[in-house]
Design a protein around this motif. Structure first.
Motif, PDB file in Angstrom:
ATOM      1  N   UNK A 107      55.816  29.000  68.560  1.00  0.00           N
ATOM      2  CA  UNK A 107      56.400  27.635  68.385  1.00  0.00           C
ATOM      3  C   UNK A 107      55.260  26.472  68.684  1.00  0.00           C
ATOM      4  N   UNK A 108      54.710  26.850  69.888  1.00  0.00           N
ATOM      5  CA  UNK A 108      53.899  25.817  70.341  1.00  0.00           C
ATOM      6  C   UNK A 108      52.465  25.641  69.663  1.00  0.00           C
ATOM      7  N   UNK A 109      52.103  27.040  69.167  1.00  0.00           N
ATOM      8  CA  UNK A 109      50.779  27.001  68.400  1.00  0.00           C
ATOM      9  C   UNK A 109      50.838  26.401  67.050  1.00  0.00           C
ATOM     10  N   UNK A 110      52.075  26.556  66.576  1.00  0.00           N
ATOM     11  CA  UNK A 110      52.379  25.688  65.220  1.00  0.00           C
ATOM     12  C   UNK A 110      52.209  24.349  65.374  1.00  0.00           C
ATOM     13  N   UNK A 111      53.032  23.829  66.464  1.00  0.00           N
ATOM     14  CA  UNK A 111      52.930  22.271  66.615  1.00  0.00           C
ATOM     15  C   UNK A 111      51.120  21.886  67.080  1.00  0.00           C
ATOM     16  N   UNK A 112      50.649  22.701  67.893  1.00  0.00           N
ATOM     17  CA  UNK A 112      49.350  22.180  68.355  1.00  0.00           C
ATOM     18  C   UNK A 112      48.591  22.445  67.135  1.00  0.00           C
ATOM     19  N   UNK A 164      49.076  21.685  64.091  1.00  0.00           N
ATOM     20  CA  UNK A 164      49.298  20.290  63.190  1.00  0.00           C
ATOM     21  C   UNK A 164      48.660  19.193  64.083  1.00  0.00           C
ATOM     22  N   UNK A 165      48.473  19.179  65.309  1.00  0.00           N
ATOM     23  CA  UNK A 165      47.872  18.125  66.172  1.00  0.00           C
ATOM     24  C   UNK A 165      46.312  18.481  65.804  1.00  0.00           C
ATOM     25  N   UNK A 166      45.912  19.415  65.853  1.00  0.00           N
ATOM     26  CA  UNK A 166      44.539  19.756  65.837  1.00  0.00           C
ATOM     27  C   UNK A 166      44.112  19.377  64.243  1.00  0.00           C
ATOM     28  N   UNK A 167      44.860  19.666  63.130  1.00  0.00           N
ATOM     29  CA  UNK A 167      44.421  19.339  62.046  1.00  0.00           C
ATOM     30  C   UNK A 167      44.503  17.764  61.804  1.00  0.00           C
ATOM     31  N   UNK A 190      38.264  21.406  69.869  1.00  0.00           N
ATOM     32  CA  UNK A 190      38.124  22.868  69.950  1.00  0.00           C
ATOM     33  C   UNK A 190      37.973  23.451  71.305  1.00  0.00           C
ATOM     34  N   UNK A 191      37.718  22.782  72.416  1.00  0.00           N
ATOM     35  CA  UNK A 191      37.663  23.318  73.663  1.00  0.00           C
ATOM     36  C   UNK A 191      39.148  23.442  74.130  1.00  0.00           C
ATOM     37  N   UNK A 192      39.962  22.453  74.005  1.00  0.00           N
ATOM     38  CA  UNK A 192      41.321  22.587  74.198  1.00  0.00           C
ATOM     39  C   UNK A 192      41.865  23.781  73.535  1.00  0.00           C
ATOM     40  N   UNK A 193      41.724  23.873  72.222  1.00  0.00           N
ATOM     41  CA  UNK A 193      42.241  24.851  71.351  1.00  0.00           C
ATOM     42  C   UNK A 193      42.040  26.173  71.956  1.00  0.00           C
ATOM     43  N   UNK A 194      40.624  26.378  72.469  1.00  0.00           N
ATOM     44  CA  UNK A 194      40.317  27.870  72.706  1.00  0.00           C
ATOM     45  C   UNK A 194      41.007  27.998  74.306  1.00  0.00           C
ATOM     46  N   UNK A 195      41.306  27.104  74.942  1.00  0.00           N
ATOM     47  CA  UNK A 195      42.082  27.267  76.075  1.00  0.00           C
ATOM     48  C   UNK A 195      43.656  27.755  75.914  1.00  0.00           C
ATOM     49  N   UNK A 212      53.021  24.413  56.337  1.00  0.00           N
ATOM     50  CA  UNK A 212      52.357  23.455  57.382  1.00  0.00           C
ATOM     51  C   UNK A 212      52.339  22.078  56.834  1.00  0.00           C
ATOM     52  N   UNK A 213      52.509  21.412  57.642  1.00  0.00           N
ATOM     53  CA  UNK A 213      52.662  19.718  57.186  1.00  0.00           C
ATOM     54  C   UNK A 213      51.532  19.259  56.477  1.00  0.00           C
ATOM     55  N   UNK A 214      51.688  18.566  55.220  1.00  0.00           N
ATOM     56  CA  UNK A 214      50.333  18.176  54.510  1.00  0.00           C
ATOM     57  C   UNK A 214      49.766  17.110  55.212  1.00  0.00           C
ATOM     58  N   UNK A 215      48.318  17.243  55.137  1.00  0.00           N
ATOM     59  CA  UNK A 215      47.689  16.090  55.805  1.00  0.00           C
ATOM     60  C   UNK A 215      47.914  14.562  55.587  1.00  0.00           C
ATOM     61  N   UNK A 216      48.209  14.599  54.004  1.00  0.00           N
ATOM     62  CA  UNK A 216      48.726  13.447  53.557  1.00  0.00           C
ATOM     63  C   UNK A 216      49.772  12.578  54.350  1.00  0.00           C
ATOM     64  N   UNK A 217      50.773  13.407  54.781  1.00  0.00           N
ATOM     65  CA  UNK A 217      52.134  13.073  55.248  1.00  0.00           C
ATOM     66  C   UNK A 217      51.924  12.936  56.908  1.00  0.00           C
ATOM     67  N   UNK A 218      50.858  13.732  57.389  1.00  0.00           N
ATOM     68  CA  UNK A 218      50.437  13.605  59.036  1.00  0.00           C
ATOM     69  C   UNK A 218      49.808  12.309  59.194  1.00  0.00           C
ATOM     70  N   UNK A 219      49.199  11.662  58.180  1.00  0.00           N
ATOM     71  CA  UNK A 219      48.416  10.604  58.139  1.00  0.00           C
ATOM     72  C   UNK A 219      49.452   9.537  58.663  1.00  0.00           C
ATOM     73  N   UNK A 220      50.674   9.554  57.983  1.00  0.00           N
ATOM     74  CA  UNK A 220      51.665   8.688  58.229  1.00  0.00           C
ATOM     75  C   UNK A 220      52.669   8.898  59.423  1.00  0.00           C
TER      76      UNK A 220
END
Length: 578
Positions: free
Chosen positions: A166-171, A173-176, A182-187, A456-464
């Motif tokens: 659940x949280x990996x999916x959300x995070x 999208x936030x990384x994208x 990168x350091x936070x993601x590895x943690x 996954x959420x498209x980047x075009x909509x994440x920009x919005x």
């Protein structure tokens, strides 16, 4: 009270007891392994079907737990025999473990059928292992008890609890979106899954073990115990003790898995905020027991059973460890009250609901009363319409309510690589109303119906700033997933289902309260498209994939093999020659 079986009534006695040449061979080969006649004489043989492997993180503790089970079997006067089976790690198996669920079910049935077995302990937990083991053991018809792997401990990073999946999916999208380094993601990778055990969200694994318990197939309370808790070790030993008594009592699956037990399992699943995968597996498990279960039955129970387990992804804060501390599945069943059928029994031979009134509920924010639900209806809703005449599934409690009624233009991808080009292009033309569609990802098209449905959420909509949108697929999604995702569209597009006729720009209408999913295209136009549709080439020409392709049923039928339909509780076929 039912009279207990005699040793001469046991299947294993036909292998070991006769004074003939073939039985002499069985005895001599058992002696070859270092056993003594005192190990088996007059005792039931108990199979321990173990899905441990070096590529199965959810079951890493099974190497030790099997010894606990053996201890219990020996304490109760049985003869334990460990039989390894296909592991089906959700983390590693490609294209999807769903392709191999039926293979594990076949293996389980044949292991029990072909060996001198009187009863079984089934060791599973990771998503497909629970339904597969249960399906196979139900078809075998011998007494069995299910030992759930248990959820892993809560994930943790930077002082915050993380839920696997659940949280990996959300995070992700936030990384994208550029909001996670990168350091936070590895943690987060190092902290999100920090013990053995299956996912600690109410994903498919926790859903299916809860269903197994609600169906009466586990010791009371067993499915809630975290894998790393010492209670899990004691429960494993108790499973070994109890199965020996079940054999003597002749407590076979047909006495436990009744229509009442299936209804209880569906009710509990809906109340937990269960995985969408539960629908497919519940149908398959029930049908193996000779109990017809339809999508409409699940939807009907779901409409009157609110989600009361405040566990991610339907809940907002808590995880399975919190669920255990709050009282576990028995506490949730207490909250359900008379929604459960009191006539059902469990592996103890006593009513499933016995003692529920005295079960403590330690935290009513985690396990809510019916008067204060997480969501006013059950976890899942079944949709029908001209896009899915045989049904589709959505998880309303885990998506933005604004999408419960939605109308927008379709944007169709015919394959996952095509889909990735769409979602990774920050300038791909689409609007917040767009309905993103992935097809050719069902049981035959995937192949195996992969977990590609939470697109996954498209980047075009994440920009919005968008983090949810309506997505439609004939695939499945992980039970740890969330969002306005319509899944399991049946019939699938690969065999010419209506989803195969959808074109870019067609208006799609989703109406969850009305349980509808339609494409607003005139029937005459659809008839023309249907006439010009051409079937794709088969995915497999040989091997297990070929068998799967020839015999797998559609999602609304449980994706079982058509040749494995069975009469309720039929016993295993006895060998003609020993």
């Amino acid at each position: 009270m039912t009279e207990k079986k005699k040793y001469s009534d046991l299947r294993s006695a036909r292998w070991f007891a006769p004074d003939d040449q073939r039985s002499s061979g069985h005895r001599s080969r058992t002696l070859q392994m270092g056993y003594d006649p005192a190990d088996w004489e007059g005792k039931p043989c108990i199979a321990i079907i173990n899905t441990w492997s070096d590529a199965q993180p959810c079951h890493m503790h099974f190497k030790e737990r099997v010894e606990r089970v053996k201890r219990g079997v020996l304490q109760a006067g049985g003869f334990p025999l460990e039989l390894p089976a296909l592991s089906l790690s959700e983390s590693y198996v490609k294209p999807t473990t769903m392709l191999y669920r039926n293979l594990l079910a076949l293996e389980t049935e044949e292991l029990l059928r072909s060996h001198p077995i009187d009863g079984a302990v089934l060791m599973g937990g990771c998503d497909k292992t629970t339904p597969a083991l249960v399906m196979g053991a139900v078809s075998a018809g011998l007494p069995f008890i299910y030992l759930p792997a248990g959820p892993m401990l809560r994930g943790n990073y930077a002082g915050k609890y993380l839920g696997s999946g659940t949280d990996m999916f959300k995070l992700w999208d936030e990384r994208r979106a550029g909001n996670v380094t990168q350091k936070e993601w590895q943690g987060m990778e190092a902290g999100i899954a920090r013990s053995y055990g299956h996912c600690m969200t109410m994903g498919t694994a926790s859903t299916m073990t809860a269903i197994a318990e609600a169906m009466g197939l586990c010791l009371p309370g067993a499915s809630s115990i975290p894998a790393a808790d010492a209670n899990h070790q004691r429960m494993s030993t108790e499973c070994g003790r109890r199965i020996v008594d079940m054999v003597w009592e002749d407590l076979t699956p047909n006495k436990i898995i009744t229509p009442a037990a299936v209804r209880n399992a569906v009710t509990v699943a809906m109340a937990t905020g269960c995985s969408t995968n539960a629908i497919i597996h519940l149908i398959a498990m029930a049908r193996r027991a000779g109990i017809p279960l339809e999508l409409d039955d699940l939807d009907r129970i779901g409409r009157t059973t609110p989600v009361i387990a405040n566990i991610r992804p339907s809940g907002t804060q808590y995880l399975m460890e919190d669920f255990f501390y709050a009282g576990g599945l028995r506490a949730l069943m207490r909250q359900l009250g008379d929604k459960l059928d009191a006539s059902a029994i469990d592996v103890t031979g006593r009513p499933l609901v016995e003692g529920l009134a005295d079960t403590p509920i330690w935290n009513e924010d985690v396990i809510r009363p019916l008067s204060n639900p997480v969501y006013h209806e059950g976890s899942l809703a079944v949709l029908k319409g001209n896009l899915c005449p045989d049904g589709a599934v959505i998880k309303p409690a885990a998506c933005d309510p604004k999408f419960h009624r939605h109308r927008g233009p379709a944007l169709v991808a015919d394959s996952y690589p095509e889909l990735k080009k769409i979602i990774d292009d920050p300038d791909y033309p689409m609007t917040p109303d767009t309905v993103l569609v992935l097809r050719n990802a069902g049981p035959l098209g995937g192949p195996g119906m992969p977990e590609w449905g939470m697109i996954p959420m498209p980047k075009a909509l994440m920009k919005l700033g968008m983090r949810d949108m309506v997505r439609i697929s004939d695939a499945r999604m992980s039970g740890t997933s969330f969002g306005a995702c319509v899944l399991h569209v049946a019939p699938e597009s690969f065999i010419g289902g209506p989803l195969a006729l959808l074109r870019n720009g067609d208006i799609v209408e989703l109406d969850i309260p009305a349980r509808r999913l339609d494409m607003l295209v005139p029937e005459a136009e659809l008839a023309e498209r249907r006439a010009s549709w051409q079937a794709p080439e088969p995915k497999y020409e040989r091997g297990y994939g070929h068998i799967f392709s020839k015999h797998v049923e559609q999602a609304d039928k449980g994706c079982d093999f058509d040749f494995l339909k069975t009469d309720h509780g039929r016993p295993v076929d006895e060998p003609v020659i020993y």
